[in-house]
Design an enzyme around this catalytic site. Sequence first.
Site: not given
Ligand code: DON
Length: 598
Positions: A133, A408, A426, A447, A450, A479-480, A501-502
């Site tokens: 990360r 991501t 990501t 990032e 986040d 993060s997710s 997708g966050g």
């Molecule tokens: O780490 C995370 O949770 C986010 N930065 C992820 C971002 C993400 O999945 C965007 N994707 N479509």
Amino acid sequence: MASRFLRSVSLVLLLGCAGGAPAPTPAPVVQTPAPTSVPAVADAAAIDAGAQANPWPYQTPVVVRGANGMVVSDNAVASNVGRDVLASGGNAADAAVATAFALAVAYPTAGNIGGGGFAVTRMRGELRALDFRETAPAAATRDMYLDANGKPKADARDGIKSVGVPGSVAGLWELHRTLGSKKKTWKDLLAPAIKLAREGFVVDDAFLSTLEVGAKRLEKHPVSAALFLPGGAPPAKGSTFKNPELATVLERIEKGPSGFYEGPTAAALVKQMKEEGGLITLADLKKYQAKWRKPVEFTYRGHKIASMPPPSSGGVTLAMIAHILEGYEINKLGFQSPEQLHVVFEAMRRAYAARNAKLGDPDFVKMPLAELLSEGWAKEQRATIVPDRATPSSEIVAAPASASGPHTTHFSVVDSAGDAVSLTTTINWWYGSGVTVKGGGFVLNNEMDDFASVPGTANGFGLVQGEANAIAPGKRMLSSMAPTIVTGPDGKVLLVAGGAGGPTIITAVWQELSNMVDFGLDVGAAVSAPRFHMQHLPDEVIFEKDGLAPATSKRLEAMGYTLKERGHLADAPAIGRAGGEWIGAAEPRRLGGLAAAP
Ligand code: DON
């Protein structure tokens, strides 16, 4: 349960087509009659035959089968690179490293060397979790994104101030160094990406669709615009997209991570930071370290799940949802019936409330992980779930909530020995910060968004996070991402999954797991089935267009749910196993993905 799953996937073997041709997936074995491959909408509509939804667009999943391994990613070129590594004797870790570097070239909206990620691995029976990360630069401060009125500014998510110290090169090096086979050198694994960058790849609809979304961000930054929007527009379909500067940057990495974190690439990145008001210094780059962590391990109905621990919330949140739902016979409630969705949404609501309030970087904050992962916690949550009534999120007080954002990419690899790598990487949003390193040909992440720039206030993804995820120098933002490996009751890898997708990543992975374990769907149908998402705040359930029958939505609204439609939720390709074969399911919601078998 296992035998139900095996019955279902054995039908895939009979009906599936090799080589990526459409494979009609069989009727899953469910408690309610559901004579379709993806039963959700049809089942729900059957409750009220008068109110028929539009047909679910992913009714007939496409799967690829292979006995010797599988790579599934969001980009066909990258999947084929990984497949070739497996075919020429590499193991799952080798293929993952080569796929990740290929994604950095051929899928620059998310694939990267300017971002970070996580991987969960199961090699030679041992489970591990790799954290690469991004970190906050040393000059970052808690309130760095607040304006004079204490309101968050856009530069947390746009432009050079939003960039965290990239972790991908260090992470991929660590994966190679620790788990790579001796058959492939680091240089071997970089070679396909260097060739792709130097000689180019064909511009197709998938690449153009990412540029369409990213154009607004990219055109604000001249270096990005010159690379991705030459002459003010995306390159022509069918033309060849070359990135010689990125080829040179990748060649410098051939000597190891110091070829990125020191030397001309690091100098170019830092020069740009100084010129444009960014915070990252040479010292930040030199100090960056990927870390091995202990995966979050839990069981769900006889299956063993390993997923990513903090600083990702993925594994802990997935475990909390699973633990709550293990207390219900959700298969008996009917696939995506209002009653089943109700308990699932309530489990998600409670798990995200805890996630948003309690989780952060383990090197900076103390988290009550043992409590959150205990059966006692799950039992307490179940006791507050009322039949037939949505619990208002305001009644679930765990603390203020947090955030995550789009873009991501997730990929999974399995090899002929049955070893697996599940890796999500990501740069956060599509084309990250929008900033391309001058002379470097690669995009930097955004990032920093986040973090909870203002604890208790929603971020770009509507997540409301707490103090545990406040900004601090050197800290990793929560993060997710949820790279996950599921081992079946027979002790063999059964599902390798994860997503983009966050915050919707965790709920998508949960649904794939439950679709297979609770409802006996094969992996193709499990990936293709309609998805739902609830993250405590905002107090609403998101569903996919045409993924919810009118009769079901009426019942859910009567229970008190606010339902919001979205085009689609998450991007979560996966690999499943059926007997001796792997089944690869690319994400049908996203253009350009591919499952490739050696
Ligand atoms: O780490 C995370 O949770 C986010 N930065 C992820 C971002 C993400 O999945 C965007 N994707 N479509």
